[in-house]
Design a protein around this motif. Structure first.
Motif, PDB file in Angstrom:
ATOM      1  N   ARG A 154      -0.963   5.204  -7.583  1.00 35.05           N
ATOM      2  CA  ARG A 154      -2.359   5.033  -7.963  1.00 35.05           C
ATOM      3  C   ARG A 154      -3.300   5.529  -6.846  1.00 35.05           C
ATOM      4  NH1 ARG A 154      -6.161   4.780 -11.889  1.00 35.05           N
ATOM      5  NH2 ARG A 154      -7.705   3.146 -11.542  1.00 35.05           N
ATOM      6  N   GLU A 167      -3.452   9.240  -6.950  1.00 34.25           N
ATOM      7  CA  GLU A 167      -4.205   9.647  -8.131  1.00 34.25           C
ATOM      8  C   GLU A 167      -5.722   9.506  -7.901  1.00 34.25           C
ATOM      9  OE1 GLU A 167      -2.633   7.728 -11.699  1.00 34.25           O
ATOM     10  OE2 GLU A 167      -4.693   7.148 -12.148  1.00 34.25           O
ATOM     11  N   ARG A 170      -8.594  12.321  -7.734  1.00 33.88           N
ATOM     12  CA  ARG A 170      -9.684  12.243  -8.705  1.00 33.88           C
ATOM     13  C   ARG A 170     -11.053  12.268  -8.017  1.00 33.88           C
ATOM     14  NH1 ARG A 170     -13.273  12.698 -10.750  1.00 33.88           N
ATOM     15  NH2 ARG A 170     -14.327  11.823 -12.557  1.00 33.88           N
ATOM     16  N   ALA A 197      -7.321   7.826 -15.806  1.00 34.98           N
ATOM     17  CA  ALA A 197      -6.117   7.689 -15.011  1.00 34.98           C
ATOM     18  C   ALA A 197      -4.873   7.793 -15.881  1.00 34.98           C
ATOM     19  CB  ALA A 197      -6.135   6.361 -14.301  1.00 34.98           C
ATOM     20  N   THR A 234      -1.777   6.600 -14.511  1.00 36.14           N
ATOM     21  CA  THR A 234      -0.921   5.466 -14.168  1.00 36.14           C
ATOM     22  C   THR A 234      -1.280   4.268 -15.043  1.00 36.14           C
ATOM     23  OG1 THR A 234      -1.201   6.252 -11.930  1.00 36.14           O
ATOM     24  CG2 THR A 234       0.001   4.207 -12.210  1.00 36.14           C
TER      25      THR A 234
END
Lengths: 340, 281
Positions: A121, A124, A128, B2, B4
């Motif tokens: 996460r 990510e 982002r 997202a 995940t």
């Protein structure tokens, strides 16, 4: 994370009151935020925005009143509230000696999320928010915009269903502000409920579906941006007076045409008057000012902005007050004991 | 946005989370320390300067009762080192005061308080990391001591006990430092308030001079000062000159008094600090 009941409201506040000594920071505030909406809490500095957010995010106990987040009482079950919400405060609450990645993984671990998930996460979110290149640099080398984005990433690590953003763009340059706006819009598209406080009317106008205007600790108006503008009614005639002409003559001439109070800014030599009657009023105004012997730099007719809403609701402009109650006697991040 | 999926938060008993979260905060504090090595460097330089000043400026002027007069300044250096150890670890509390004040001022405490973590973990992590730093400080000081002529005479186990007592004492004052730090409006105030009380605490003791020369009231305070106890205990455990030992109970039982007084201080100030942390808002 916990799946909230979609039928209920994400955030409810009933008659919240919070004093700091003699100052009533929050004074009987009511608020209802449905799931999946972006809700703007708008008001000048000292209006009680931050105090309200601090109560809703369990950082402060209200003196009286009740509040729930995702149906959970913030006073009785603060730990459960903390599991479902994220908070990005007015100042970047990240460790500047740690790298961006270390900050995110620390917050993820303190959310008690599985190690593998936190790793994935974090990567990510850094990607982002365009922070991947800076992931291994200490945060003290980050720009203001980068810090805010990292702060926001930290709040999002546990995928909270409700996100509180307290003045997320205060102090950012226009480009970083635009970036934040895009990020927030994306979140909303994702289904996150967002409560956003701002003193920028433009920001509330752009991001929030529903706006609550607060002043001196309680709600003075609410609705969509359009509803609020309609509530104020009519159009706005805006005139900039040439430096050779008399401002008082001009405002006297315009007062005769206006539907309500004429506001005058002596510094910018701008006079704003609520009017009705469409474009014919423009012609009348030019004629009246000509008769009064006033020459103009600019004249325009426009729809009311949220600034006008604020002015007509509170009798003072949002920014005026912001400048008056200019905060920080106590440095960054500790405005909490002040009026707001 | 997202990909995940939303995770399940892990389940663990409350105490398990306190340890876990305390460990995360400790780790964060220690990483931060390595990122500003200047701070660590100067926190090491200061006690080394103290050693040199006391050893070579005051050394010859302060006779140690009971020590061989012929040994002179050399005896004082052996006497001095446990005193410097005690004084230095006491100053660990200032780091706790300033560290917490800084975290509050920067809003990091707000971040922690908005997380579903064990609340007191912030304080446990702070005290733990400040004590762990003292391990390094004690190592550097010990080497300095060896250079100026200080020696460990009583063997390994006793020496380890002495160091453990010093760390226990550091842990106790670190909690006092936390409690002070939570009351600080900003880091500037914390910098001063974190230090002022440490000077009377460390100087009203046997750390640098024997108790014999003090007026009776001051001597009584010094006898019951935990600093005197931990310093005397270290002198005994290291086999260094102890100077005059009075009849007061803490002087007769320095190890027991150190353990007892530190335990009591931790109990009192950890309770106060945790309560203040939960309230502060």
């Amino acid at each position: 994370m916990n799946t909230p009941n979609p039928a209920g409201n994400a955030i409810v506040a009933e008659q919240l009151v919070k004093h700091f000594g003699d100052v009533k920071a929050v004074d009987g505030l009511d608020l209802t935020v449905p799931f999946g909406t972006v809700f703007g809490l708008l008001g000048p500095n000292g209006a009680g925005k931050t105090t309200t957010v601090r109560i809703l995010t369990t950082l402060l106990r209200p003196d009286s009143g009740r509040a729930t987040v995702a149906g959970i009482d913030v006073v009785k079950h603060p730990d459960e509230v903390r599991r479902v919400m994220g908070l990005t405060g007015q100042y970047s609450a990240i460790d500047e000696y740690l790298t961006g990645l270390e900050n995110l993984s620390m917050v993820g671990r303190l959310y008690h999320l599985p190690h593998g998930y936190v790793k994935e996460r974090s990567a990510e979110l850094l990607e982002r928010f365009s922070l991947a290149d800076a992931a291994d640099r200490p945060v003290r080398t980050y720009s203001g915009g980068m810090r805010r984005r990292l702060d926001l990433s930290a709040s999002l690590i546990g995928r909270p269903s409700i996100l509180f953003l307290d003045e997320p763009t205060t102090g950012l340059d226009p480009r970083s502000r635009q970036q934040m706006w895009e990020v927030i819009s994306d979140l909303v598209a994702d289904g996150t409920t967002v409560l956003l406080t701002t003193q920028y009317l433009e920001e509330a106008d752009q991001l929030a579906e529903k706006i609550v205007v607060i002043d001196r600790g309680h709600v003075i108006a609410q609705g969509t941006s359009d509803e609020l503008k309609t509530q104020v009614g009519g159009d706005r005639l805006e005139v900039v007076i040439h430096s050779g002409s008399n401002l008082d003559d001009a405002s006297t001439a315009l007062r005769a045409l206006a539907d309500g109070d004429v506001s005058l800014d002596a510094v910018t030599r701008r006079i704003t008057a609520p009017v009705s009657g469409g474009s014919t009023i423009l012609v009348e105004a030019v004629r009246a000012l000509d008769v009064a012997g006033v020459s103009l730099d600019d004249i325009s007719l426009r729809r009311p902005t949220l600034d006008d809403v604020f002015l007509s609701l509170t009798g003072h402009a949002a920014e005026e007050v912001a400048a008056d109650s200019a905060k920080p006697t106590r440095g960054r991040g500790r405005a909490r004991k002040g009026a707001e | 946005m997202a990909t995940t999926p939303a995770p399940e938060q892990m389940k663990r008993p409350m105490f398990g989370w306190l340890l876990h979260d305390g460990f995360v905060v400790t780790q964060r504090n220690l990483i931060a320390t390595t990122r500003v090595p200047e701070v660590l460097f100067f926190s090491l330089v200061q006690p080394v300067i103290f050693v040199l000043l006391f050893a070579y400026v005051f050394g010859g002027a302060i006779p140690i009762p009971g020590a061989d007069p012929a040994a002179g300044a050399a005896a004082y250096r052996e006497y001095l080192m446990p005193g410097i150890f005690g004084q230095t670890v006491a100053f660990a509390s200032a780091a706790s005061t300033v560290g917490l004040a800084e975290d509050m001022q920067k809003g990091i405490i707000d971040r922690f308080r908005s997380l579903p973590m064990a609340a007191s973990a912030v304080l446990f992590g702070r005290t733990a990391s400040d004590v762990l730093r003292q391990v390094l400080v004690l190592a550097v000081l010990s080497v300095t001591g060896l250079i100026v002529g200080w020696r460990i005479h009583n063997g390994f186990i006793d020496a380890v006990c002495a160091y453990l007592l010093l760390l226990l004492f550091a842990y106790a004052v670190s909690w006092i430092g936390c409690w002070i730090g939570l009351h600080m409006p900003n880091t500037e105030t914390a910098n001063t308030a974190g230090l002022v009380w440490l000077f009377p605490l460390t100087f009203l003791s046997n750390a640098f001079v024997p108790l014999t020369g003090m007026p009776p009231v001051v001597q009584t305070i010094a006898e019951w000062n935990p600093v005197s106890a931990v310093v005397l205990a270290c002198r005994e455990l290291f086999g260094n000159p102890t100077g005059y030992i009075s009849d007061a109970w803490p002087q007769q039982h320095p190890i027991a008094y150190t353990v007892g007084s530190c335990g009591l201080l931790i109990l009192i100030f950890a309770t106060l600090a945790v309560r203040k942390y939960r309230q502060s808002a």
